[in-house]
Structures are given as structure tokens and as C-alpha cells.
Design a protein around this motif. Structure first.
Motif, PDB file in Angstrom:
ATOM      1  N   LYS A 288    -111.910 -23.367  -7.377  1.00  0.00           N
ATOM      2  CA  LYS A 288    -113.251 -23.965  -7.442  1.00  0.00           C
ATOM      3  C   LYS A 288    -114.173 -23.340  -6.403  1.00  0.00           C
ATOM      4  O   LYS A 288    -113.768 -23.075  -5.275  1.00  0.00           O
ATOM      5  CB  LYS A 288    -113.159 -25.476  -7.209  1.00  0.00           C
ATOM      6  CG  LYS A 288    -114.465 -26.201  -7.492  1.00  0.00           C
ATOM      7  CD  LYS A 288    -114.292 -27.702  -7.541  1.00  0.00           C
ATOM      8  CE  LYS A 288    -114.357 -28.285  -6.135  1.00  0.00           C
ATOM      9  NZ  LYS A 288    -114.121 -29.727  -6.132  1.00  0.00           N
ATOM     10  N   SER A 327    -115.674 -23.990 -11.587  1.00  0.00           N
ATOM     11  CA  SER A 327    -114.254 -23.621 -11.528  1.00  0.00           C
ATOM     12  C   SER A 327    -113.985 -22.459 -12.457  1.00  0.00           C
ATOM     13  O   SER A 327    -114.591 -22.347 -13.515  1.00  0.00           O
ATOM     14  CB  SER A 327    -113.383 -24.813 -11.936  1.00  0.00           C
ATOM     15  OG  SER A 327    -113.601 -25.884 -11.053  1.00  0.00           O
ATOM     16  N   THR A 376    -113.167 -28.440 -15.920  1.00  0.00           N
ATOM     17  CA  THR A 376    -112.091 -29.155 -15.232  1.00  0.00           C
ATOM     18  C   THR A 376    -112.178 -30.652 -15.462  1.00  0.00           C
ATOM     19  O   THR A 376    -111.498 -31.418 -14.815  1.00  0.00           O
ATOM     20  CB  THR A 376    -112.134 -28.866 -13.722  1.00  0.00           C
ATOM     21  OG1 THR A 376    -113.469 -29.076 -13.274  1.00  0.00           O
ATOM     22  CG2 THR A 376    -111.699 -27.457 -13.432  1.00  0.00           C
TER      23      THR A 376
END
Ligand SMILES: [Zn+2]
Lengths: 377, 114
Positions: A288, A327, A376
Motif C-alpha cells: 500500500k 494498493s 483491497t
């Protein structure tokens, strides 16, 4: 056929054509190297379903110490023929082929006799017109291969994406590869041809070609219906082209962005490599990036429930635009960063869900990498 | 149980396990195909419904421009829904499951096309 030659020169050329020979081929004669002796020297040929390599050992090049006593040709099984030549005792060697294709190899006190195959059964290499050709500096072409082939798909489900798409038009060459998760596009200007070309070369062929181009060597490219030929030094490298239309990639590259980061590619690379130590241990390989323009900082985090966490702060050259958390698969970004070398790059984002671009801050439009983020949530 | 029985026992089990494994991957393959087909049909179905709807609306009041853009954004939404459900909506991998939820720039372009 009968000739004598300096062994080291012969080995070098054998190695070159061996690159095209696969022991797994279903056509038995293609496990062999074709050797032809004519008035100008030797021609060695190796081939598989995708590529064919032909190289010449010239009589008038004194360092080959080549003497041809009798012209002719034969096909010898590559595997053990090359091993034999490598292990012969003397600096020089003689090779002669009898009428029944028995091939005798002599060097110093050693003498081998092996069975040859009839060269007339060897498939013909494609014939390519001579008047359509473009010449590049080998160094630059090698760079283009290195920068694009990383994004080629390794999956056969969409064969066309396993190649690099080349478009030559109005003195500009555009090379693009994408596996749908990331894309790499390189362009250069060239001169000497005003014809338009549009073709797709398999990534595997380009990898082989790239290993063979030596420094400061010119590379001539000739294109036919379903084959491309590269000529460099005394070597001819043929590759089949992939059939079909490459998808339109021009629309994939975003033109606008809301967050921009400028930094040295190696700095980010080192940081992402550390973070990926943990992400690789995790089931979903994700890193991330948190971008905070007001602090002029970015943060890289990796989180693997089973192993642990990693956090790293970087102070880039500049951070502008909106805050962003995004991410991505670190491997794609690592490949992209590797291809920039030691350069200042700009990464431009438009949202956590949209692909982002990486390009060198100088001359940015000639080389662009595009990476899709991972959702995510 | 003597050694020979032990040996043949193992051997039998080994071949049975191998067989199971092949059956297992065959089943998984088949399931994938069904899933792909399913999402393909879903997309197709949605398209047909939209077409039907727009046709019947056109019949009532022909040539209304705003309706077209609305229809456009609705089908866009459907595609996005399918994409979020884990399927490709692009021409390249139409209806195939997206592996590990990874992004696809072809899908992205279609969903976000201006
Ligand atoms: Zn897709």
C-alpha cells in the motif's frame, strides 16, 4: 563436404545457432544443426517453431582459419555434436562427411565418427524481400526490448498479448506490451524508411534476440507477411509474427491525473523491494502507498497477517495534488522501476481504482509504464 | 499385514489418489467453464433487456436524446457490477474470472470510457 577450422571460432557460431534448437521439438531433423560449406565459407542453421538462426563463418576472415576442401552440407544432432566440438583436444579441427553421411571429426589425436542426416530434408527458411528494411542501433533496440518485454503476458489464454506490438509510422517506432495488469510503451524516432508497419513479435523471440545483440552493433530489420528478419554481424535471426490484431492500447493511457509524485526510481525500488519481502509471504501480494502532499511525504506499507508488517516513509522530490491511498502488486511496480534505471520519474494517479502511470521526468512521452491497482476492499 | 500387502496397499492408494486428483482438476475445470458461461449469459441477458426496454420506449416517444445517455450509463453500471463481482467485462477476456481480484486496464477503460 570437408573443411578445417579454428575450434574457438566454430564453437562461437555453434553457440549462436544452438539458441534456436530445442530438444523438445516434434520434428526430429530440427534437433540438428545444418552445416553448409560453400565458396564463401560455412553457414550454420538452427531452428524451432518460433525462431530460426543462421550464421556465417566467412573464409576471408583470417581469424576463422577456415579452409574448405570440399563443398556440401549435412545436419548433425546438436546436443552431442556441440559437446564433442567443445571437448576436442586441439585448437583446430577437421570435419569431413562421406557419401553415406558418416561424419568424421578430427582434432589432435582424437577422432569421432557420427551419423549425419540428409540436409535436403531440412526445412527451408522463409524468404524475405530485400527492399523493405529499417536499420536501428542495436543498443537502442535492445533497450526497447528490455523495457517492453517485461509487460508481455505469460499466459496463453490470449496469445496475442504474449507479444510486443510494433508500429512504425512517419519515422516513429512505437513498441507496446501489456498483460492487462500493466502496460509498457516505448517510442523512438528513426530515419531511413517511410513505410508503415504494424506487427507483433513473440516476447520469447525478443528475449533471445536481445541476448545475441552485441554492443555498438547495427541491427537491420526486414518484415514480411508473417515473419520478421533481423540481421546483425554475420547472423540472420528469423522470428514468426503473432497473427491477429493487437488491441487498441492508445485509449488505456490516462491523460489526466489528480496526484503526482516525483522521485528517483532506485529509491522507490529499494523501498518496494523491502516491502515485498512481507507481501510475498502473504496470500494476496499487495503493497500500500499512502500519499500525503501536505507533508510532502509518501508511506509504503506491507501487511502480512501471518508474518508481520513493514512501514517505510519516503520524502520524494515533490508530491502534489490530492491525498491518496492506493494498493498494488509490488512485482509490477518493481519490474517497471527496474526498467527506468537511475532516473528521476514521475508517477501520476487519478484514483485508488484507476491505473497509474510511471514515466521519466525528462522526455516523459517516449517511455510510459502503466500499472493497475488492486482493490483491497 | 505382510510386507507385500503393505506394498500393494500403498500402490493401490497411490493410483487412487492420482485418479482423484485428475477427477478433481477436471471438475474444477468444468466449474470454471460453467462460471464463465454464467457471467457471459448474465451480461448478454442484461444487454438484451436494455435493448428491449429502449426499443419499447422508442416506440412510445421516438428519438429522445437524454434517454440514450441514460441507457448508456446504466449498461456501464451493469458492467461495473460484473467487474466488481470478479469478472472481466473487456473484449480481451470477456466473462472470464479475474484472478486474485487483480485489475484489468481493458475493463477499466470500458467502465470509465467518456
Ligand atoms: Zn478485463
Amino acid at each position: 563436404m570437408k573443411f578445417s577450422i579454428k575450434r574457438s571460432a566454430f564453437i562461437q557460431s555453434l553457440n549462436t545457432v544452438s539458441r534456436a534448437i530445442s530438444s523438445k521439438t516434434t520434428i526430429p531433423i530440427l534437433t540438428g544443426i545444418k552445416i553448409t560449406a560453400d565458396s564463401e565459407g560455412l553457414i550454420l542453421t538452427g531452428s524451432n517453431a518460433d525462431i530460426s538462426i543462421e550464421t556465417q563463418i566467412k573464409i576471408d576472415d583470417a581469424k576463422n582459419e577456415l579452409v574448405i576442401e570440399e563443398e556440401g552440407s549435412v545436419v548433425l544432432t546438436a546436443g552431442f555434436f556441440v559437446s564433442i566440438v567443445r571437448k576436442l583436444p586441439d585448437e583446430k579441427m577437421d570435419l569431413s562427411v562421406s557419401n553415406d553421411l558418416q561424419t568424421t571429426i578430427k582434432s589432435g589425436q582424437s577422432e569421432f565418427t557420427i551419423n549425419g542426416l540428409n540436409a535436403s530434408n531440412y526445412p527451408h527458411l522463409p524468404e524475405i524481400d530485400t527492399d523493405d528494411s529499417v536499420t536501428f542501433s542495436g543498443d537502442i533496440f535492445k533497450e526497447i526490448i528490455g523495457q517492453t518485454v517485461i509487460a508481455v503476458s505469460t499466459q496463453e489464454s490470449r496469445p496475442i498479448l504474449t507479444g510486443v506490438h510494433f508500429e512504425l509510422s512517419a519515422g516513429k517506432l512505437l513498441a507496446v506490451a501489456t498483460d492487462s495488469h500493466r502496460l509498457s510503451q516505448r517510442s523512438i524516432n528513426f530515419s531511413g524508411s517511410d513505410r508503415d508497419y504494424n506487427f507483433i513479435i513473440p516476447g520469447k523471440s525478443l528475449n533471445e534476440l536481445s541476448r545475441m545483440i552485441e554492443e555498438h552493433q547495427d541491427l537491420e530489420m526486414r518484415i514480411a507477411e508473417n515473419q520478421v528478419l533481423f540481421i546483425f554481424g554475420d547472423t540472420f535471426f528469423y522470428s514468426r509474427l503473432l497473427e491477429g490484431n493487437y488491441p487498441d492500447t492508445s485509449r488505456l493511457i490516462p491523460e489526466e491525473s489528480t496526484t503526482q509524485v516525483q522521485l528517483e526510481a532506485p529509491t522507490l525500488l529499494a523501498s518496494i523491494e523491502r516491502a515485498s519481502l512481507l507481501s510475498h509471504a502473504s496470500r494476496n501480494n499487495v503493497v500500500k502507498l499512502t500519499i500525503t502532499p501536505s507533508d510532502g511525504r509518501i508511506e509504503i506499507t506491507g501487511d502480512s497477517p501471518d508474518v508481520g508488517t513493514v512501514e517505510e516513509e519516503l520524502e520524494p522530490e515533490s508530491v502534489t495534488g490530492d491525498e491518496l491511498e492506493i494498493s498494488f502488486n509490488p512485482d509490477y511496480v518493481k519490474d517497471a522501476l527496474h526498467s527506468f534505471g537511475k532516473t528521476m520519474i514521475e508517477i501520476s494517479f487519478s484514483s485508488a481504482l484507476r491505473p497509474f502511470t510511471l514515466k521519466p521526468t525528462e522526455d516523459g512521452d517516449s517511455f510510459i509504464q502503466l500499472v493497475t491497482p488492486v482493490r483491497t476492499f | 499385514m505382510n510386507n507385500k500387502e503393505l506394498y500393494t496397499g500403498f500402490k493401490n492408494m497411490e493410483s487412487q489418489t492420482k485418479l482423484m486428483l485428475t477427477r478433481f482438476s477436471e471438475l474444477r475445470e468444468a466449474m470454471n467453464e460453467v462460471l464463465e458461461k454464467n457471467s457471459e449469459l448474465e451480461i448478454e441477458n442484461q444487454h438484451l433487456r436494455e435493448l428491449l426496454e429502449s426499443r419499447s420506449k422508442e416506440d412510445h416517444n421516438p428519438k429522445t436524446q437524454p434517454q440514450k445517455t441514460q441507457k448508456h450509463s446504466e449498461s456501464r453500471k451493469t458492467l461495473e457490477k460484473l467487474f466488481n463481482a470478479g469478472f472481466h467485462v473487456c473484449n480481451q477476456f470477456y466473462g472470464k474470472p479475474r484472478e486474485n481480484g487483480e485489475g484489468c486496464m481493458f475493463c477499466d477503460e470500458i467502465i470509465n470510457r467518456k
